[in-house]
Design an enzyme around this catalytic site. Structure first.
Site, PDB file in Angstrom:
ATOM      1  N   ASN A   9       0.872  -1.174   0.000  1.00  0.00           N
ATOM      2  CA  ASN A   9       0.000   0.000   0.000  1.00  0.00           C
ATOM      3  C   ASN A   9       0.913   1.229   0.000  1.00  0.00           C
ATOM      4  O   ASN A   9       1.505   1.551   1.019  1.00  0.00           O
ATOM      5  CB  ASN A   9      -0.894  -0.037   1.250  1.00  0.00           C
ATOM      6  N   TRP A  10       1.003   1.858  -1.147  1.00  0.00           N
ATOM      7  CA  TRP A  10       1.942   2.980  -1.281  1.00  0.00           C
ATOM      8  C   TRP A  10       1.390   4.272  -0.666  1.00  0.00           C
ATOM      9  O   TRP A  10       2.087   5.288  -0.641  1.00  0.00           O
ATOM     10  CB  TRP A  10       2.296   3.207  -2.763  1.00  0.00           C
ATOM     11  N   LYS A  11       0.151   4.234  -0.214  1.00  0.00           N
ATOM     12  CA  LYS A  11      -0.484   5.404   0.419  1.00  0.00           C
ATOM     13  C   LYS A  11      -0.257   6.664  -0.430  1.00  0.00           C
ATOM     14  O   LYS A  11      -0.223   6.568  -1.652  1.00  0.00           O
ATOM     15  CB  LYS A  11       0.030   5.557   1.854  1.00  0.00           C
ATOM     16  N   HIS A  97      -9.601   1.031   4.765  1.00  0.00           N
ATOM     17  CA  HIS A  97      -8.345   1.186   5.501  1.00  0.00           C
ATOM     18  C   HIS A  97      -8.577   2.093   6.713  1.00  0.00           C
ATOM     19  O   HIS A  97      -9.361   3.041   6.631  1.00  0.00           O
ATOM     20  CB  HIS A  97      -7.269   1.776   4.574  1.00  0.00           C
ATOM     21  N   GLU A  99      -6.957   4.453   7.848  1.00  0.00           N
ATOM     22  CA  GLU A  99      -6.732   5.881   7.580  1.00  0.00           C
ATOM     23  C   GLU A  99      -7.957   6.501   6.922  1.00  0.00           C
ATOM     24  O   GLU A  99      -8.258   7.678   7.124  1.00  0.00           O
ATOM     25  CB  GLU A  99      -5.461   6.054   6.724  1.00  0.00           C
ATOM     26  N   GLU A 169      -5.374  -5.029  10.382  1.00  0.00           N
ATOM     27  CA  GLU A 169      -4.356  -4.004  10.609  1.00  0.00           C
ATOM     28  C   GLU A 169      -4.637  -3.294  11.937  1.00  0.00           C
ATOM     29  O   GLU A 169      -5.459  -2.365  11.985  1.00  0.00           O
ATOM     30  CB  GLU A 169      -4.384  -2.977   9.478  1.00  0.00           C
ATOM     31  N   GLY A 175       2.559   2.290  10.904  1.00  0.00           N
ATOM     32  CA  GLY A 175       3.489   3.411  10.786  1.00  0.00           C
ATOM     33  C   GLY A 175       4.174   3.768  12.094  1.00  0.00           C
ATOM     34  O   GLY A 175       4.804   4.814  12.208  1.00  0.00           O
ATOM     35  N   SER A 215       3.508  -2.150  10.283  1.00  0.00           N
ATOM     36  CA  SER A 215       4.959  -2.204  10.474  1.00  0.00           C
ATOM     37  C   SER A 215       5.577  -3.543  10.071  1.00  0.00           C
ATOM     38  O   SER A 215       6.490  -4.040  10.734  1.00  0.00           O
ATOM     39  CB  SER A 215       5.325  -1.862  11.924  1.00  0.00           C
ATOM     40  N   GLY A 236       2.930  -1.130   4.319  1.00  0.00           N
ATOM     41  CA  GLY A 236       2.945   0.297   4.029  1.00  0.00           C
ATOM     42  C   GLY A 236       4.362   0.771   3.767  1.00  0.00           C
ATOM     43  O   GLY A 236       4.919   0.582   2.683  1.00  0.00           O
ATOM     44  N   GLY A 237       4.983   1.370   4.769  1.00  0.00           N
ATOM     45  CA  GLY A 237       6.310   1.983   4.631  1.00  0.00           C
ATOM     46  C   GLY A 237       7.342   1.121   3.912  1.00  0.00           C
ATOM     47  O   GLY A 237       8.047   1.603   3.021  1.00  0.00           O
TER      48      GLY A 237
HETATM   49  P1  13P Z   1       3.027   0.413   7.732  1.00  0.00           P
HETATM   50  O1  13P Z   1       3.569  -0.873   7.139  1.00  0.00           O
HETATM   51  O2  13P Z   1       3.740   1.628   7.255  1.00  0.00           O
HETATM   52  O3  13P Z   1       2.911   0.314   9.229  1.00  0.00           O
HETATM   53  O4  13P Z   1       1.534   0.558   7.178  1.00  0.00           O
HETATM   54  C1  13P Z   1       0.669  -0.504   7.260  1.00  0.00           C
HETATM   55  C2  13P Z   1      -0.542  -0.202   6.462  1.00  0.00           C
HETATM   56  O5  13P Z   1      -1.325   0.664   6.825  1.00  0.00           O
HETATM   57  C3  13P Z   1      -0.752  -0.930   5.209  1.00  0.00           C
HETATM   58  O6  13P Z   1      -2.011  -0.706   4.688  1.00  0.00           O
END
Ligand code: 13P
Length: 257
Positions: A9-11, A97, A99, A169, A175, A215, A236-237
């Site tokens: 997920n490149w957000k 998600h 977020e 999640e 994050g 994470s 994510g990251g």
């Molecule tokens: P991180 O891997 O940056 O914690 O993010 C997880 C995430 O929200 C994937 O959708």
């Protein structure tokens, strides 16, 4: 047997050129490895979808989006629909998600409509559920997860459920560098699978893939994937760099269940 699924997920990161570069890097790195045991999905921002689709053309890496709107078309300024995502080359779409729930007011009802729109247009929904820190500390994790699952799955048939993916999640692990331990992830994944069994029966419960997200890194993917009900990761990251994401995919593909 559930096929492992690792999604990035490149957000809200990467311009079109940066996205092309990352997709090309992953394509090169994963081409060298044998990752056929893993479904790999990249989810860039909307503006980079078509270009990344072109990079991934004729590879086994799939494209996904990070959200959609449930109407196919109309006067809905700023939204993107399922047919448009298909048109851009998507096979998957992340829905609900944390977020989106946290910053954009998405409710279970909206999540449910989005899942239905995805399935109607043969996009695989990656349905996100997860508790925040307060909820975990108040011992409400299972209650919150059950609410997310029940709310998301209203009027979703067993046949459609078989085409869906769930991502657990925990919000406190996103994050933050704080990953759930393998045991913490397994506990909730098993709870979700038991819930699916209650709603849909054994076939759905034993077939639906449940990813862990929060994470995930090359350093913890093996422990997480070692758990019986963890079928992959939503990253994510660590999905924003060729080295870390390809390493996660390769390590996940080496875990034998
Ligand atoms: P991180 O891997 O940056 O914690 O993010 C997880 C995430 O929200 C994937 O959708």
């Amino acid at each position: 047997m559930r096929k492992t699924i690792i999604a990035g997920n490149w957000k809200l990161y990467k311009t079109i050129n940066e996205a092309i570069e990352l997709a090309n890097g992953l394509k090169r790195e994963l081409f060298k490895a044998n990752f056929s045991a893993v479904d790999v999905v990249l989810c860039p921002v909307f503006t980079a979808l078509s270009e990344v689709a072109e990079v991934l053309n004729e590879t086994d890496i799939q494209l996904g989006a990070q959200d959609l709107y449930w109407q196919d078309e109309g006067a809905f300024t700023g939204e993107v629909s399922a047919p448009m995502l298909k048109d851009a080359g998507c096979r998957y779409v992340i829905i609900g998600h944390s977020e989106r729930r946290q910053f954009f007011g998405e409710t279970n009802e909206m999540v449910n409509k989005k899942i239905k729109a995805a399935l109607k247009h043969e996009l695989t929904p990656i349905i996100c559920v997860g508790e925040n820190l307060q909820e975990r500390e108040a011992n409400n994790t299972f209650k919150v997860i059950e609410g997310h699952i029940q709310g998301a799955l209203v009027d979703i048939s067993a046949k459609d459920m078989l085409k869906s993916v769930i991502a657990y999640e925990p919000v406190w692990a996103i994050g933050t560098g704080k990953t759930a331990t393998g045991e913490q992830a397994q506990e909730v994944h098993k709870f979700i699978r038991d819930l699916l069994r209650k709603i849909y029966g054994e076939e759905v419960a034993s077939s639906v893939r449940i990813q862990y997200g929060g994470s995930v890194k090359p350093e913890n993917i093996v422990e997480l994937m070692g758990k019986p009900d963890v079928d992959g990761a939503l990253v994510g990251g660590a999905s924003l760099k060729v080295d870390s994401f390809s390493s996660i995919v390769i390590k996940a593909s080496e875990v034998v269940k």
